[in-house]
Design a protein around this motif. Structure first.
Motif, PDB file in Angstrom:
ATOM      1  N   ALA A  32       0.828  -1.213   0.000  1.00  0.00           N
ATOM      2  CA  ALA A  32       0.000   0.000   0.000  1.00  0.00           C
ATOM      3  C   ALA A  32       0.862   1.263   0.000  1.00  0.00           C
ATOM      4  O   ALA A  32       0.574   2.232  -0.713  1.00  0.00           O
ATOM      5  CB  ALA A  32      -0.918  -0.007   1.223  1.00  0.00           C
ATOM      6  N   ASP A  33       1.923   1.234   0.777  1.00  0.00           N
ATOM      7  CA  ASP A  33       2.780   2.424   0.925  1.00  0.00           C
ATOM      8  C   ASP A  33       3.715   2.613  -0.265  1.00  0.00           C
ATOM      9  O   ASP A  33       4.262   3.697  -0.474  1.00  0.00           O
ATOM     10  CB  ASP A  33       3.647   2.319   2.186  1.00  0.00           C
ATOM     11  CG  ASP A  33       2.818   2.396   3.447  1.00  0.00           C
ATOM     12  OD1 ASP A  33       1.611   2.701   3.326  1.00  0.00           O
ATOM     13  OD2 ASP A  33       3.354   2.119   4.530  1.00  0.00           O
ATOM     14  N   GLY A  34       3.930   1.550  -1.006  1.00  0.00           N
ATOM     15  CA  GLY A  34       4.904   1.611  -2.101  1.00  0.00           C
ATOM     16  C   GLY A  34       6.144   0.838  -1.706  1.00  0.00           C
ATOM     17  O   GLY A  34       6.667   0.980  -0.598  1.00  0.00           O
ATOM     18  N   VAL A  35       6.610   0.009  -2.625  1.00  0.00           N
ATOM     19  CA  VAL A  35       7.770  -0.841  -2.362  1.00  0.00           C
ATOM     20  C   VAL A  35       9.030   0.008  -2.534  1.00  0.00           C
ATOM     21  O   VAL A  35       9.169   0.670  -3.557  1.00  0.00           O
ATOM     22  CB  VAL A  35       7.765  -2.042  -3.335  1.00  0.00           C
ATOM     23  CG1 VAL A  35       8.920  -2.970  -3.065  1.00  0.00           C
ATOM     24  CG2 VAL A  35       6.433  -2.792  -3.234  1.00  0.00           C
ATOM     25  N   PRO A  36       9.941   0.019  -1.555  1.00  0.00           N
ATOM     26  CA  PRO A  36      11.090   0.930  -1.638  1.00  0.00           C
ATOM     27  C   PRO A  36      12.116   0.560  -2.709  1.00  0.00           C
ATOM     28  O   PRO A  36      12.786   1.429  -3.246  1.00  0.00           O
ATOM     29  CB  PRO A  36      11.727   0.859  -0.249  1.00  0.00           C
ATOM     30  CG  PRO A  36      11.236  -0.424   0.338  1.00  0.00           C
ATOM     31  CD  PRO A  36       9.884  -0.684  -0.262  1.00  0.00           C
ATOM     32  N   ARG A  37      12.225  -0.718  -3.004  1.00  0.00           N
ATOM     33  CA  ARG A  37      13.242  -1.140  -3.981  1.00  0.00           C
ATOM     34  C   ARG A  37      12.615  -2.086  -4.991  1.00  0.00           C
ATOM     35  O   ARG A  37      11.591  -2.696  -4.734  1.00  0.00           O
ATOM     36  CB  ARG A  37      14.401  -1.856  -3.268  1.00  0.00           C
ATOM     37  CG  ARG A  37      15.130  -0.986  -2.266  1.00  0.00           C
ATOM     38  CD  ARG A  37      16.249  -1.765  -1.597  1.00  0.00           C
ATOM     39  NE  ARG A  37      15.746  -2.876  -0.789  1.00  0.00           N
ATOM     40  CZ  ARG A  37      16.506  -3.707  -0.082  1.00  0.00           C
ATOM     41  NH1 ARG A  37      17.826  -3.562  -0.089  1.00  0.00           N
ATOM     42  NH2 ARG A  37      15.965  -4.687   0.623  1.00  0.00           N
ATOM     43  N   LYS A  38      13.267  -2.213  -6.114  1.00  0.00           N
ATOM     44  CA  LYS A  38      12.785  -3.144  -7.146  1.00  0.00           C
ATOM     45  C   LYS A  38      13.981  -3.829  -7.787  1.00  0.00           C
ATOM     46  O   LYS A  38      15.096  -3.293  -7.797  1.00  0.00           O
ATOM     47  CB  LYS A  38      11.975  -2.390  -8.199  1.00  0.00           C
ATOM     48  CG  LYS A  38      12.807  -1.335  -8.932  1.00  0.00           C
ATOM     49  CD  LYS A  38      12.013  -0.587  -9.990  1.00  0.00           C
ATOM     50  CE  LYS A  38      12.869   0.510 -10.625  1.00  0.00           C
ATOM     51  NZ  LYS A  38      12.122   1.321 -11.593  1.00  0.00           N
ATOM     52  N   LEU A  39      13.703  -4.998  -8.339  1.00  0.00           N
ATOM     53  CA  LEU A  39      14.741  -5.747  -9.042  1.00  0.00           C
ATOM     54  C   LEU A  39      14.726  -5.314 -10.506  1.00  0.00           C
ATOM     55  O   LEU A  39      13.665  -5.271 -11.127  1.00  0.00           O
ATOM     56  CB  LEU A  39      14.428  -7.234  -8.914  1.00  0.00           C
ATOM     57  CG  LEU A  39      15.573  -8.234  -8.985  1.00  0.00           C
ATOM     58  CD1 LEU A  39      16.654  -7.935  -7.957  1.00  0.00           C
ATOM     59  CD2 LEU A  39      15.023  -9.637  -8.764  1.00  0.00           C
ATOM     60  N   VAL A  40      15.882  -4.973 -11.041  1.00  0.00           N
ATOM     61  CA  VAL A  40      15.952  -4.591 -12.458  1.00  0.00           C
ATOM     62  C   VAL A  40      16.990  -5.458 -13.176  1.00  0.00           C
ATOM     63  O   VAL A  40      17.902  -6.008 -12.558  1.00  0.00           O
ATOM     64  CB  VAL A  40      16.320  -3.097 -12.646  1.00  0.00           C
ATOM     65  CG1 VAL A  40      15.215  -2.198 -12.134  1.00  0.00           C
ATOM     66  CG2 VAL A  40      17.663  -2.758 -11.984  1.00  0.00           C
ATOM     67  N   CYS A  41      16.817  -5.542 -14.482  1.00  0.00           N
ATOM     68  CA  CYS A  41      17.766  -6.253 -15.336  1.00  0.00           C
ATOM     69  C   CYS A  41      18.678  -5.236 -16.010  1.00  0.00           C
ATOM     70  O   CYS A  41      18.193  -4.221 -16.536  1.00  0.00           O
ATOM     71  CB  CYS A  41      17.020  -7.035 -16.413  1.00  0.00           C
ATOM     72  SG  CYS A  41      16.101  -8.435 -15.778  1.00  0.00           S
ATOM     73  N   LEU A  42      19.959  -5.516 -15.987  1.00  0.00           N
ATOM     74  CA  LEU A  42      20.933  -4.591 -16.569  1.00  0.00           C
ATOM     75  C   LEU A  42      21.771  -5.288 -17.630  1.00  0.00           C
ATOM     76  O   LEU A  42      22.145  -6.449 -17.479  1.00  0.00           O
ATOM     77  CB  LEU A  42      21.883  -4.058 -15.484  1.00  0.00           C
ATOM     78  CG  LEU A  42      21.262  -3.342 -14.287  1.00  0.00           C
ATOM     79  CD1 LEU A  42      22.345  -2.978 -13.275  1.00  0.00           C
ATOM     80  CD2 LEU A  42      20.503  -2.103 -14.736  1.00  0.00           C
ATOM     81  N   GLU A  43      22.053  -4.537 -18.685  1.00  0.00           N
ATOM     82  CA  GLU A  43      23.003  -4.999 -19.690  1.00  0.00           C
ATOM     83  C   GLU A  43      24.178  -4.032 -19.673  1.00  0.00           C
ATOM     84  O   GLU A  43      23.988  -2.813 -19.755  1.00  0.00           O
ATOM     85  CB  GLU A  43      22.336  -5.008 -21.071  1.00  0.00           C
ATOM     86  CG  GLU A  43      23.303  -5.412 -22.172  1.00  0.00           C
ATOM     87  CD  GLU A  43      22.678  -5.309 -23.571  1.00  0.00           C
ATOM     88  OE1 GLU A  43      21.447  -5.456 -23.682  1.00  0.00           O
ATOM     89  OE2 GLU A  43      23.438  -5.067 -24.513  1.00  0.00           O
ATOM     90  N   MET A  44      25.386  -4.591 -19.572  1.00  0.00           N
ATOM     91  CA  MET A  44      26.558  -3.721 -19.582  1.00  0.00           C
ATOM     92  C   MET A  44      26.746  -3.169 -20.996  1.00  0.00           C
ATOM     93  O   MET A  44      26.739  -3.939 -21.972  1.00  0.00           O
ATOM     94  CB  MET A  44      27.819  -4.492 -19.173  1.00  0.00           C
ATOM     95  CG  MET A  44      27.741  -5.144 -17.801  1.00  0.00           C
ATOM     96  SD  MET A  44      27.222  -4.032 -16.480  1.00  0.00           S
ATOM     97  CE  MET A  44      25.766  -4.901 -15.890  1.00  0.00           C
ATOM     98  N   THR A  45      26.907  -1.866 -21.097  1.00  0.00           N
ATOM     99  CA  THR A  45      27.173  -1.260 -22.402  1.00  0.00           C
ATOM    100  C   THR A  45      28.662  -0.965 -22.533  1.00  0.00           C
ATOM    101  O   THR A  45      29.185  -0.864 -23.641  1.00  0.00           O
ATOM    102  CB  THR A  45      26.332   0.014 -22.599  1.00  0.00           C
ATOM    103  OG1 THR A  45      26.397   0.796 -21.407  1.00  0.00           O
ATOM    104  CG2 THR A  45      24.883  -0.343 -22.851  1.00  0.00           C
ATOM    105  N   GLY A  46      29.346  -0.806 -21.400  1.00  0.00           N
ATOM    106  CA  GLY A  46      30.801  -0.707 -21.409  1.00  0.00           C
ATOM    107  C   GLY A  46      31.409  -2.095 -21.338  1.00  0.00           C
ATOM    108  O   GLY A  46      30.693  -3.087 -21.210  1.00  0.00           O
ATOM    109  N   ARG A  47      32.733  -2.167 -21.437  1.00  0.00           N
ATOM    110  CA  ARG A  47      33.400  -3.465 -21.358  1.00  0.00           C
ATOM    111  C   ARG A  47      33.638  -3.832 -19.910  1.00  0.00           C
ATOM    112  O   ARG A  47      34.251  -3.066 -19.166  1.00  0.00           O
ATOM    113  CB  ARG A  47      34.745  -3.425 -22.105  1.00  0.00           C
ATOM    114  CG  ARG A  47      34.606  -3.321 -23.615  1.00  0.00           C
ATOM    115  CD  ARG A  47      35.916  -3.673 -24.311  1.00  0.00           C
ATOM    116  NE  ARG A  47      36.162  -5.096 -24.303  1.00  0.00           N
ATOM    117  CZ  ARG A  47      37.166  -5.701 -23.674  1.00  0.00           C
ATOM    118  NH1 ARG A  47      38.047  -5.005 -23.004  1.00  0.00           N
ATOM    119  NH2 ARG A  47      37.306  -7.001 -23.727  1.00  0.00           N
ATOM    120  N   GLY A  48      33.177  -5.003 -19.524  1.00  0.00           N
ATOM    121  CA  GLY A  48      33.403  -5.461 -18.165  1.00  0.00           C
ATOM    122  C   GLY A  48      32.218  -6.264 -17.674  1.00  0.00           C
ATOM    123  O   GLY A  48      31.189  -6.353 -18.347  1.00  0.00           O
TER     124      GLY A  48
END
Lengths: 382, 125
Positions: A287-303
């Motif tokens: 109800a209050d809003g979830v403070p964090r979320k899981l996201v998917c990331l793709e590296m655009t730099g090398r590493g």
């Protein structure tokens, strides 16, 4: 656990050693982390079929009248009303909404349920169940150390499983077995559970069997699967396989300081249930809003961003990487990260050992699962 | 067999000298320990470093290893083939999987490194 503590073995430990596995301590067990190499093993499961020894998982039977009602008071999902043969994925939480573990619960027979938890949390969950005093008519039987577990995963898993002598008479049932369903059969040494579940995103099965049946079943699968290209798969590839399809791994995306809502497994919660441990907190958080979320990331730099690397947006720390590796299927560096809910889609930076690595958010999951339908269906890529 | 045409370090790197230029790579042992290498980061050509400096990283699916420069000097070449195809570190660690070439500031640094026998004993133990 200190290194001097004696590690548990599985019935298959000797087989792994004899077949060149690199063995590592994992959750108190000595387990195979890789055989031929993580890339080859990963590809075998995506394209053919692989075998996993996951005997380290915990198996606790819950029996008696009211077992399901008692279980429902402890889990986020609902098992009451589940048909016999249904498998339910759920979290078990503390009062503060933190996840104690994620698990499968099998409805094996009338008044007979099986809780399958992570090896690293087995002692914790066993103690948690004990301390939440089941009613007198409910009995707990921890069968973890007598139960072997072999996962058969990949597009050819159905073909291979059906070749097992103990399973072959039940091939018509296997053909009809839907994802997240299971049935029991009589094996040479006792009851086996044939379950259409897995942790790879591929069509697959998990086979629970008495310890004494494990080596013969494993060897039969290896022999009869030779023409299919069957391969033994270690824990390293188990991790990259589940990572690409964005399945949560306890200790990474799930932990006691992460709620199911934050980890994105709200679909395994039934907040309409009157009562379960953690419900009050989770209802409020939703109800209050979830403070964090899981996201998917793709590296655009090398590493490659690894677990615990900080995630930055415009120089501000907005979260951290929960899992990150090189994706063998997509051939790029990817990560899952737990970030502040207000972080918009777009470009971010990961701090990799003191150096900025550019990345961007991408759609969930990285790779679509083929657990249902055509096991060789063309994939949707993130 | 461990080739005796070069020197080795405790960090499982090898240095093969030609004049005052040393070619540097990681050993088969190190490549095998790392598992499937999927990313290699190497320094810029022209950069100068001292012995023991971290000059790059080698990453497998599961692990990250720092690349230590075993001798002081200037980077005169890097192996672009390894940057583009990191699996070369696994398949050709001792040959085509070389990582960089260094013009040594003090060629005597090489003398203090391990020979093949000593390195063989290190990896046996």
């Amino acid at each position: 656990m200190s290194e001097s503590t004696e590690l548990r073995t599985t019935p298959l430990t000797a087989w792994h050693r004899q077949h060149g596995a690199r063995m590592v301590p994992f959750a108190g067990y000595e387990m195979p982390v890789q055989y031929a190499g993580v890339l080859a093993e990963h590809a075998a499961v995506r394209e053919k079929v692989g075998l996993f020894d996951i005997t380290h998982m915990g198996e606790i039977h819950v029996t008696g009248a009211g077992a399901e009602v008692w279980l429902d008071s402890l889990i986020t999902n609902r098992v009451t009303g589940a048909a016999i043969g249904k498998v339910t994925y759920t979290a078990m939480c503390r009062e503060n909404g933190g996840v104690l573990d994620d698990m499968l619960i099998y409805h094996l027979a009338a008044e007979h349920w099986l809780v399958v938890c992570n090896a690293a949390n087995h002692a914790k969950i066993a103690a948690w169940l004990d301390s939440h005093l089941p009613p007198a008519e409910v009995a707990l039987n921890d069968a973890s150390f007598e139960t072997a577990l072999i996962a058969v995963q990949g597009p050819d898993s159905r073909e291979l499983l059906g070749r097992l002598a103990a399973v072959a008479p039940h091939n018509d049932r296997i053909a009809e077995l839907e994802f997240y369903h299971a049935f029991t059969i009589e094996g040479p040494g006792g009851e086996w559970i044939v379950s259409r579940t897995g942790y790879t995103g591929e069509h697959g099965y998990e086979l629970y069997l008495p310890n004494g049946d494990a080596v013969a079943a494993w060897e039969e699968l290896m022999t009869k699967g030779e023409d299919l290209g069957v391969a033994p798969i270690g824990l390293a590839a188990r991790d990259t396989l589940r990572f690409e399809v964005c399945y949560c791994l306890y200790g990474h995306e799930l932990a006691e300081d992460i709620t199911p809502l934050e980890a994105g497994i709200g679909w395994a919660m039934r907040l309409k249930k009157k009562e379960f441990i953690g419900r009050e907190f989770l209802v409020r958080q939703k109800a209050d809003g979830v403070p964090r979320k899981l996201v998917c990331l793709e590296m655009t730099g090398r590493g490659i961003a690894r677990q615990d690397a900080r995630v930055l947006r415009d120089g501000e720390d907005v979260g951290y990487v929960t899992s990150g590796t090189f994706s063998p299927t997509l051939k790029k560096a990817l990560a899952m990260a737990l970030v502040r809910s207000d972080v918009p889609e777009g470009d971010l930076v990961v701090d990799v050992r003191g150096r900025p690595l550019a990345c961007r958010t991408v759609a969930f999951p990285f790779l679509s699962a083929r657990t249902k339908g055509d096991p060789r269906a063309e994939r949707t890529l993130s | 067999m461990i080739p005796d045409d070069r020197k080795y370090t405790q960090e499982h790197e090898w240095v093969q000298m030609e004049g005052d230029v040393g070619t540097i790579g990681v050993t088969d042992f190190a490549a095998n320990e790392l598992g499937d290498v999927v990313f290699v980061e190497l320094p810029e050509v022209g950069a100068e470093f001292s012995q023991g400096d971290t000059v790059g990283t080698i990453e497998s699916v599961k692990a990250v290893a720092d690349l230590f420069l075993p001798v002081s000097g200037e980077i005169v070449a890097i192996n672009e083939a390894v940057v583009d195809g990191p699996e070369l570190v696994n398949t050709e660690a001792m040959d085509d999987g070389w990582l960089l070439k260094v013009k040594l500031t003090d060629p005597s640094e090489v003398d203090a490194l391990m020979d093949a026998d000593a390195y063989g004993k290190l990896t046996e133990s």
